[in-house]
Design a protein around this motif. Structure first.
Motif, short mmCIF file in Angstrom:
data_model
loop_
_atom_site.label_atom_id
_atom_site.label_comp_id
_atom_site.label_asym_id
_atom_site.label_seq_id
_atom_site.Cartn_x
_atom_site.Cartn_y
_atom_site.Cartn_z
N ALA A 15 0.87 -1.19 -0.14
CA ALA A 15 -0.04 0.08 0.05
C ALA A 15 0.75 1.19 0.13
N LEU A 16 1.85 1.27 0.74
CA LEU A 16 2.76 2.30 0.97
C LEU A 16 3.64 2.61 -0.47
N THR A 17 3.78 1.46 -1.29
CA THR A 17 4.79 1.54 -2.29
C THR A 17 3.84 2.02 -3.57
N LEU A 18 2.49 1.77 -3.26
CA LEU A 18 1.76 2.45 -4.60
C LEU A 18 1.42 3.60 -4.44
N ALA A 19 1.65 4.28 -3.08
CA ALA A 19 1.48 5.68 -2.82
C ALA A 19 2.62 6.39 -3.32
N GLY A 20 3.56 5.72 -3.52
CA GLY A 20 4.67 6.44 -4.15
C GLY A 20 4.86 6.45 -5.66
N CYS A 21 3.81 6.20 -6.27
CA CYS A 21 3.52 6.25 -7.73
C CYS A 21 3.45 7.59 -8.29
N GLY A 22 4.07 8.03 -9.39
CA GLY A 22 3.95 9.27 -10.05
C GLY A 22 3.72 9.11 -11.35
N ASP A 23 2.72 9.95 -11.96
CA ASP A 23 2.44 9.80 -13.16
C ASP A 23 3.77 10.32 -14.38
N GLU A 24 3.53 9.82 -15.46
CA GLU A 24 4.65 10.17 -16.32
C GLU A 24 3.61 10.70 -17.60
N PRO A 25 4.18 11.95 -17.99
CA PRO A 25 3.21 12.33 -19.01
C PRO A 25 3.08 11.67 -20.35
N ARG A 34 9.17 3.74 -5.90
CA ARG A 34 9.77 3.14 -4.64
C ARG A 34 10.06 1.69 -4.81
N LEU A 35 9.79 1.19 -5.99
CA LEU A 35 10.22 -0.21 -6.01
C LEU A 35 10.86 -0.35 -7.36
N GLY A 36 11.78 -1.49 -7.21
CA GLY A 36 12.47 -1.69 -8.62
C GLY A 36 13.82 -1.52 -8.68
#
Length: 192
Positions: A15-25, A34-36
């Motif tokens: 859940a926390l890692t999904l919150a660290g997602c940012g959109d790419e244009p 946050r992952l990978g």
């Protein structure tokens, strides 16, 4: 009790890692920041394998082990079906399924080389030392715990997410073990 706590922690981490997602244009799928990351393990041919060698390919990544009694082979079968569906549509060329084992004691390169072709999906199998696998699992937020067992009769309790990586090796989406095959096909095609 320890297993329940670890599984709970794994769900919280996800859940926390999904919150660290940012959109790419220009993309419908977010980039997980946050992952990978790149890593080097040993492939099913006994050769060093670096994730970055798959640059310009979309990767469907899964962690598990070949002696798993249920979930791992079912997930591998679903990943293989998604790959075959992409192949039928002419889109499998730039796609690579990758399987990383938790069980280097039993999942040797020779065993992976024998086991993975049953799924008919050109899956790359990866193994390594326990420390190497633990390091890669940590990069991807994967939790696994070896259960007690006699001799070789042990199992693993583990998180079972499937990771979709774009052509730059970035995590773009996580799927549960019972993912929708058509959704994965659509998402892969959106990254081609």
């Amino acid at each position: 009790m320890k297993t329940k706590i670890r599984i709970g922690l794994a769900l919280l981490l996800a859940a926390l890692t999904l919150a660290g997602c940012g959109d790419e244009p220009g993309s419908d799928l977010p980039v997980n920041t946050r992952l990978g990351g790149d890593f080097t393990l040993t492939d099913h041919n006994g050769e060093p394998f670096r994730l970055s060698s798959l640059e310009d390919r979309v990767v469907i990544l899964f962690f598990g082990y070949t002696h798993c009694p249920d979930i791992c082979p079912a997930v591998l079968a679903r990943v293989a079906q998604a790959y075959r569906n992409l192949d039928e549509q002419g889109d499998a060329g730039p796609v690579q399924p990758v399987f990383i084992t938790f069980d280097p004691e039993r999942d040797t390169p020779a065993h992976l080389r024998e086991y993975l072709p049953w799924f008919k999906a050109d899956i790359i199998g990866l193994t390594g030392s326990v420390a190497e696998i633990e390091a890669v699992a940590e990069q991807y937020g994967v939790v696994f715990l070896k259960t007690d067992g006699q001799d070789e009769a042990y199992d693993f309790t583990h998180s079972d997410y499937i990771y979709l990586l774009d052509r730059q090796g970035r995590v773009r989406k996580l799927y549960p073990a019972d993912f929708d095959i058509d959704e994965v096909v659509h998402d892969v095609q959106s990254l081609l």
